[in-house]
Write a protein that holds these residues in place. Sequence first.
Motif, PDB file in Angstrom:
ATOM      1  N   TRP A 144       0.842  -1.192   0.000  1.00  0.00           N
ATOM      2  CA  TRP A 144       0.000   0.000   0.000  1.00  0.00           C
ATOM      3  C   TRP A 144       0.885   1.253   0.000  1.00  0.00           C
ATOM      4  O   TRP A 144       1.809   1.377   0.801  1.00  0.00           O
ATOM      5  N   ASP A 145       0.602   2.157  -0.921  1.00  0.00           N
ATOM      6  CA  ASP A 145       1.317   3.428  -1.016  1.00  0.00           C
ATOM      7  C   ASP A 145       0.405   4.505  -0.434  1.00  0.00           C
ATOM      8  O   ASP A 145      -0.559   4.944  -1.077  1.00  0.00           O
ATOM      9  N   ALA A 146       0.686   4.919   0.799  1.00  0.00           N
ATOM     10  CA  ALA A 146      -0.185   5.873   1.483  1.00  0.00           C
ATOM     11  C   ALA A 146      -0.148   7.248   0.826  1.00  0.00           C
ATOM     12  O   ALA A 146      -1.161   7.961   0.803  1.00  0.00           O
ATOM     13  N   ASP A 147       1.007   7.639   0.304  1.00  0.00           N
ATOM     14  CA  ASP A 147       1.127   8.964  -0.323  1.00  0.00           C
ATOM     15  C   ASP A 147       0.265   9.043  -1.585  1.00  0.00           C
ATOM     16  O   ASP A 147      -0.398  10.048  -1.838  1.00  0.00           O
ATOM     17  N   ASP A 148       0.294   7.977  -2.362  1.00  0.00           N
ATOM     18  CA  ASP A 148      -0.438   7.956  -3.627  1.00  0.00           C
ATOM     19  C   ASP A 148      -1.824   7.343  -3.484  1.00  0.00           C
ATOM     20  O   ASP A 148      -2.623   7.387  -4.410  1.00  0.00           O
ATOM     21  N   GLU A 149      -2.096   6.748  -2.304  1.00  0.00           N
ATOM     22  CA  GLU A 149      -3.344   6.024  -2.050  1.00  0.00           C
ATOM     23  C   GLU A 149      -3.595   4.988  -3.155  1.00  0.00           C
ATOM     24  O   GLU A 149      -4.685   4.889  -3.712  1.00  0.00           O
ATOM     25  N   SER A 150      -2.526   4.253  -3.456  1.00  0.00           N
ATOM     26  CA  SER A 150      -2.622   3.227  -4.488  1.00  0.00           C
ATOM     27  C   SER A 150      -2.152   1.893  -3.927  1.00  0.00           C
ATOM     28  O   SER A 150      -1.464   1.822  -2.899  1.00  0.00           O
ATOM     29  N   MET A 202     -12.048   1.369  -4.240  1.00  0.00           N
ATOM     30  CA  MET A 202     -10.975   2.194  -4.783  1.00  0.00           C
ATOM     31  C   MET A 202     -11.170   2.377  -6.277  1.00  0.00           C
ATOM     32  O   MET A 202     -11.741   1.507  -6.945  1.00  0.00           O
ATOM     33  N   LYS A 256      -6.184   3.017  -9.434  1.00  0.00           N
ATOM     34  CA  LYS A 256      -5.312   3.017  -8.262  1.00  0.00           C
ATOM     35  C   LYS A 256      -4.935   1.605  -7.809  1.00  0.00           C
ATOM     36  O   LYS A 256      -4.242   1.450  -6.790  1.00  0.00           O
ATOM     37  N   ARG A 306      -3.576  -2.028   3.541  1.00  0.00           N
ATOM     38  CA  ARG A 306      -4.025  -0.636   3.577  1.00  0.00           C
ATOM     39  C   ARG A 306      -4.363  -0.211   5.003  1.00  0.00           C
ATOM     40  O   ARG A 306      -4.016   0.895   5.438  1.00  0.00           O
ATOM     41  N   GLY A 316      -0.982  -0.049   6.882  1.00  0.00           N
ATOM     42  CA  GLY A 316       0.104   0.691   6.253  1.00  0.00           C
ATOM     43  C   GLY A 316       1.388  -0.107   6.200  1.00  0.00           C
ATOM     44  O   GLY A 316       2.488   0.453   6.231  1.00  0.00           O
TER      45      GLY A 316
END
Length: 367
Positions: free
Chosen positions: A203-209, A232, A236, A267, A270
């Motif tokens: 999970w990429d928290a910055d990109d929410e992807s 989602m 993404k 997600r 994190g």
Amino acid sequence: MSTRQVGEKIRRREDPRLLTGNGRYVDDLGRGALHAAFVRSPHAHARVLDVDIADAWELDGVEAVYTWEDLDGRVGETLPVLIPHPAMTHPRTGHCLARDEVNHVGEAVVMVLARDRYVAEDACARITVSYEPLPPVVGLEAARAADRLVHDDVPDNVSARLLQEVGDVEAALAAAPNTLTLDLEFERSASMPLEGKGVYARWDADDESLRLYSSTQTSTGVRAAVAAKLEMPLAKVEVVTPDVGGGFGVKIVHPWPEEVLVPWAARRLGRDVKWTEDRREHFVSSAHERGQLQEVTVGFDDDGRLLALDVRFWHDNGAYTPYGMIVPIITATQLLGPYKPGAYRVEFWSLYTNTVLVTPYRGAGRP
């Protein structure tokens, strides 16, 4: 005209890498990820009365323990029916984690996340699930008798019934010089890929992807299902299928519960999360292919020419129907093979049993 595809041998490019141990499978990824393990039902049919997870938290390295009550949003809803059909009157699918009832041995009840698989499995062993066993329905004869039901709201254990016919079968059989009746039984069978199912999520928290690696036969289907379940945007979610150590149909469901739960947990926490199916899990919880009972009546002339074909069959679809009734439909349409008798009738019933679900395997529905 080029002979690139026809008339000459084509040198395989992938063999040296795979034969020298340089394949790249799901379990080769995610070295720093949390590992998931599951508490699975030992019962074919039972009510889930209570889940006690307290002792699992006493182990150092346990990061999360989830039951159905922890699943939020669409993740807590039932899994999708991938191929609906008007003749399917009672489709049923399970939850990612069992809600109030388990309907086959191996159904997932609890998910544990820990620093490694060993701790996760030790934590699973400390979890106590209280069950109220219910009478199971096993085998097509028991399903047809319907003395017991797999799902209380499904009469006679019938998920679907379909009748198809062309020509006057009764008249053609009566006029045929010869007739023959066969009672055929086709056992369930199970594939055994070198690599079981596996899922790894980042999970990429910055990109929410989300990037998901899965040992699957249908990466685009998994992508769409995970995006829908996690609510989602499709753009993404990325699903990557690295090398796959065999599929054969057992990895064609999209999604398997683990393919939703692992990215959902990644997600939520994190953290990278992975799950690799062990051999015992595959034995008890992965899909099978068709088991059927068939009653076949054929009319033919003295030269062996087919004049009429009348078939009734009963299909064991297991406890759930994520693929709808596609397997018995394939059976119904393939029974004729290359022949054109002019008069053909097929009627089938797709029945629930307290066994693992059935998916389209190699040669799906073509016994």
